[in-house]
Design a protein around this motif. Structure first.
Motif, PDB file in Angstrom:
ATOM      1  N   LEU A  66       3.673   5.665  -5.738  1.00 58.79           N
ATOM      2  CA  LEU A  66       3.623   5.622  -7.206  1.00 58.79           C
ATOM      3  C   LEU A  66       2.486   6.468  -7.761  1.00 58.79           C
ATOM      4  O   LEU A  66       2.311   6.558  -8.970  1.00 58.79           O
ATOM      5  CB  LEU A  66       3.471   4.175  -7.686  1.00 58.79           C
ATOM      6  CG  LEU A  66       4.679   3.258  -7.446  1.00 58.79           C
ATOM      7  CD1 LEU A  66       4.362   1.831  -7.861  1.00 58.79           C
ATOM      8  CD2 LEU A  66       5.896   3.766  -8.215  1.00 58.79           C
ATOM      9  N   GLY A  67       1.701   7.076  -6.876  1.00 55.63           N
ATOM     10  CA  GLY A  67       0.637   7.970  -7.314  1.00 55.63           C
ATOM     11  C   GLY A  67      -0.747   7.375  -7.321  1.00 55.63           C
ATOM     12  O   GLY A  67      -1.683   7.994  -7.822  1.00 55.63           O
ATOM     13  N   PHE A  68      -0.908   6.163  -6.772  1.00 56.74           N
ATOM     14  CA  PHE A  68      -2.221   5.518  -6.735  1.00 56.74           C
ATOM     15  C   PHE A  68      -2.877   5.695  -5.366  1.00 56.74           C
ATOM     16  O   PHE A  68      -3.342   4.728  -4.750  1.00 56.74           O
ATOM     17  CB  PHE A  68      -2.092   4.025  -7.060  1.00 56.74           C
ATOM     18  CG  PHE A  68      -1.540   3.744  -8.425  1.00 56.74           C
ATOM     19  CD1 PHE A  68      -2.363   3.765  -9.535  1.00 56.74           C
ATOM     20  CD2 PHE A  68      -0.192   3.473  -8.592  1.00 56.74           C
ATOM     21  CE1 PHE A  68      -1.855   3.502 -10.798  1.00 56.74           C
ATOM     22  CE2 PHE A  68       0.331   3.208  -9.841  1.00 56.74           C
ATOM     23  CZ  PHE A  68      -0.501   3.229 -10.957  1.00 56.74           C
ATOM     24  N   LYS A  69      -2.887   6.917  -4.870  1.00 53.73           N
ATOM     25  CA  LYS A  69      -3.410   7.158  -3.526  1.00 53.73           C
ATOM     26  C   LYS A  69      -4.887   6.805  -3.418  1.00 53.73           C
ATOM     27  O   LYS A  69      -5.338   6.275  -2.408  1.00 53.73           O
ATOM     28  CB  LYS A  69      -3.194   8.623  -3.142  1.00 53.73           C
ATOM     29  CG  LYS A  69      -1.723   8.974  -2.936  1.00 53.73           C
ATOM     30  CD  LYS A  69      -1.571  10.397  -2.441  1.00 53.73           C
ATOM     31  CE  LYS A  69      -0.099  10.707  -2.172  1.00 53.73           C
ATOM     32  NZ  LYS A  69       0.096  12.088  -1.669  1.00 53.73           N
ATOM     33  N   GLY A  70      -5.666   7.103  -4.455  1.00 51.89           N
ATOM     34  CA  GLY A  70      -7.099   6.837  -4.404  1.00 51.89           C
ATOM     35  C   GLY A  70      -7.440   5.361  -4.406  1.00 51.89           C
ATOM     36  O   GLY A  70      -8.450   4.954  -3.834  1.00 51.89           O
ATOM     37  N   SER A  71      -6.614   4.544  -5.035  1.00 58.87           N
ATOM     38  CA  SER A  71      -6.914   3.111  -5.169  1.00 58.87           C
ATOM     39  C   SER A  71      -5.926   2.224  -4.428  1.00 58.87           C
ATOM     40  O   SER A  71      -6.016   1.005  -4.524  1.00 58.87           O
ATOM     41  CB  SER A  71      -6.927   2.721  -6.653  1.00 58.87           C
ATOM     42  OG  SER A  71      -5.692   3.073  -7.276  1.00 58.87           O
ATOM     43  N   ALA A  72      -4.989   2.812  -3.680  1.00 59.90           N
ATOM     44  CA  ALA A  72      -3.961   2.021  -2.994  1.00 59.90           C
ATOM     45  C   ALA A  72      -4.581   1.057  -1.993  1.00 59.90           C
ATOM     46  O   ALA A  72      -4.172  -0.111  -1.909  1.00 59.90           O
ATOM     47  CB  ALA A  72      -2.970   2.945  -2.286  1.00 59.90           C
ATOM     48  N   GLU A  73      -5.573   1.514  -1.243  1.00 61.97           N
ATOM     49  CA  GLU A  73      -6.205   0.657  -0.239  1.00 61.97           C
ATOM     50  C   GLU A  73      -6.920  -0.515  -0.891  1.00 61.97           C
ATOM     51  O   GLU A  73      -6.793  -1.659  -0.453  1.00 61.97           O
ATOM     52  CB  GLU A  73      -7.191   1.473   0.601  1.00 61.97           C
ATOM     53  CG  GLU A  73      -6.538   2.543   1.455  1.00 61.97           C
ATOM     54  CD  GLU A  73      -7.553   3.333   2.246  1.00 61.97           C
ATOM     55  OE1 GLU A  73      -8.764   3.066   2.080  1.00 61.97           O
ATOM     56  OE2 GLU A  73      -7.155   4.214   3.028  1.00 61.97           O
ATOM     57  N   ARG A 133       0.830  -1.199   0.000  1.00 60.68           N
ATOM     58  CA  ARG A 133       0.000   0.000   0.000  1.00 60.68           C
ATOM     59  C   ARG A 133       0.868   1.253   0.000  1.00 60.68           C
ATOM     60  O   ARG A 133       0.595   2.212  -0.726  1.00 60.68           O
ATOM     61  CB  ARG A 133      -0.907  -0.012   1.222  1.00 60.68           C
ATOM     62  CG  ARG A 133      -1.825   1.210   1.295  1.00 60.68           C
ATOM     63  CD  ARG A 133      -2.586   1.234   2.599  1.00 60.68           C
ATOM     64  NE  ARG A 133      -3.247   2.515   2.777  1.00 60.68           N
ATOM     65  CZ  ARG A 133      -3.764   2.932   3.927  1.00 60.68           C
ATOM     66  NH1 ARG A 133      -3.698   2.145   5.002  1.00 60.68           N
ATOM     67  NH2 ARG A 133      -4.338   4.106   4.026  1.00 60.68           N
ATOM     68  N   TYR A 134       1.923   1.246   0.810  1.00 61.09           N
ATOM     69  CA  TYR A 134       2.845   2.381   0.862  1.00 61.09           C
ATOM     70  C   TYR A 134       3.479   2.618  -0.507  1.00 61.09           C
ATOM     71  O   TYR A 134       3.585   3.762  -0.980  1.00 61.09           O
ATOM     72  CB  TYR A 134       3.920   2.111   1.908  1.00 61.09           C
ATOM     73  CG  TYR A 134       4.970   3.184   2.016  1.00 61.09           C
ATOM     74  CD1 TYR A 134       4.769   4.312   2.812  1.00 61.09           C
ATOM     75  CD2 TYR A 134       6.183   3.073   1.334  1.00 61.09           C
ATOM     76  CE1 TYR A 134       5.737   5.301   2.914  1.00 61.09           C
ATOM     77  CE2 TYR A 134       7.158   4.052   1.434  1.00 61.09           C
ATOM     78  CZ  TYR A 134       6.938   5.160   2.223  1.00 61.09           C
ATOM     79  OH  TYR A 134       7.904   6.137   2.321  1.00 61.09           O
ATOM     80  N   LEU A 135       3.886   1.528  -1.162  1.00 62.13           N
ATOM     81  CA  LEU A 135       4.509   1.633  -2.484  1.00 62.13           C
ATOM     82  C   LEU A 135       3.521   2.189  -3.506  1.00 62.13           C
ATOM     83  O   LEU A 135       3.874   3.065  -4.320  1.00 62.13           O
ATOM     84  CB  LEU A 135       5.005   0.251  -2.920  1.00 62.13           C
ATOM     85  CG  LEU A 135       5.623   0.154  -4.312  1.00 62.13           C
ATOM     86  CD1 LEU A 135       6.862   1.022  -4.416  1.00 62.13           C
ATOM     87  CD2 LEU A 135       5.974  -1.298  -4.642  1.00 62.13           C
TER      88      LEU A 135
END
Length: 239
Positions: free
Chosen positions: A139-146, A133-135
């Motif tokens: 990488l710019g996927f803050k909205g979909s990282a979770e 999730r941190y990675l």
């Protein structure tokens, strides 16, 4: 289906990941994966087989260290069975004169698929879900990282559940019928998803802690090894 369960464990983070820094654990599987993918875009060279053998040997060494060699080989049994079946069909077609690829090319391709699968599994074995999730956030996927991190965490659970469903079907019906395991698998997936959604609604997801980027010379050795077996042979073949 012990082999399916063993395959699932190849996508679970190993406890030995704390021996290495975060950057080394990210770069190593990515370098190997890129090195195995590039030859598909380049003309076949004499060193292609050498690069493949070196990469696969290094992957098996890492997986053996992280998971144990016996468990690693058990996890690959199911994959190898399907690959060997496809290989036998190709060789038989070539022998009978039907349109088929050169058996040597097929062998190289199947071995490369195993190496690519191992490279992908190494990413999951070397990184925890929190680190993934941190990675993804970096990488710019803050909205979909979770969502992506949670989806990745369910891969081994899905394989284990499917293995248990196949075992239940075999005990009940007296034979293996993979299609009969689909229904209980779907039901189990719905139950797990509902429980997971409730837990997230009640507790939420804490922000992932910042991992330690570097832990010493072991990190350099780990990354350098992946470069030597995956990238250097490709550079040599281009000269």
């Amino acid at each position: 289906m012990a082999s399916l369960r063993s395959l699932a464990y190849l996508f679970v983070a190993s406890k030995k990941t704390i021996e290495y820094g975060f950057m080394a654990r990210v770069l190593t599987p990515i370098i190997i994966f890129v090195g195995l993918t590039v030859p598909y875009l380049l003309p076949t060279t004499k060193l292609a087989s050498l690069q493949l053998i070196l990469s696969l040997s290094y992957e098996l060494t890492l997986v053996g260290h992280l998971r144990g060699y016996k468990k690693a080989l058990k996890g690959l049994v199911l994959v190898l069975v399907f690959i060997l079946l496809g290989l036998l069909v190709q060789i038989l077609s070539h022998t009978l004169g039907f349109s088929a690829a050169d058996p040597r090319v097929v062998v190289m391709g199947t071995v490369r698929l195993v190496a690519l699968l191992l490279a992908l599994s190494l990413l999951f074995q070397m990184l925890t879900i929190s680190e993934l999730r941190y990675l993804l956030e970096k990488l710019g996927f803050k909205g979909s990282a979770e969502v992506l991190a949670l989806a990745f965490s369910q891969i081994p659970i899905l394989l284990i559940t499917f293995s248990e469903a196949l075992t239940a079907v075999k005990l009940k019906l007296g034979k293996q019928r993979p299609i009969a395991a689909v229904k209980p698998l779907v039901v189990e997936a719905i139950l797990v998803s509902n429980a997971l959604a409730e837990a997230l609604y009640i507790h939420g997801i804490p922000s992932p802690p910042k991992p330690v980027p570097y832990k010493g010379p072991r990190d350099i050795i780990l990354v350098l090894g992946s470069v030597l077996v995956s990238i250097v042979p490709l550079l040599v073949s281009l000269t």
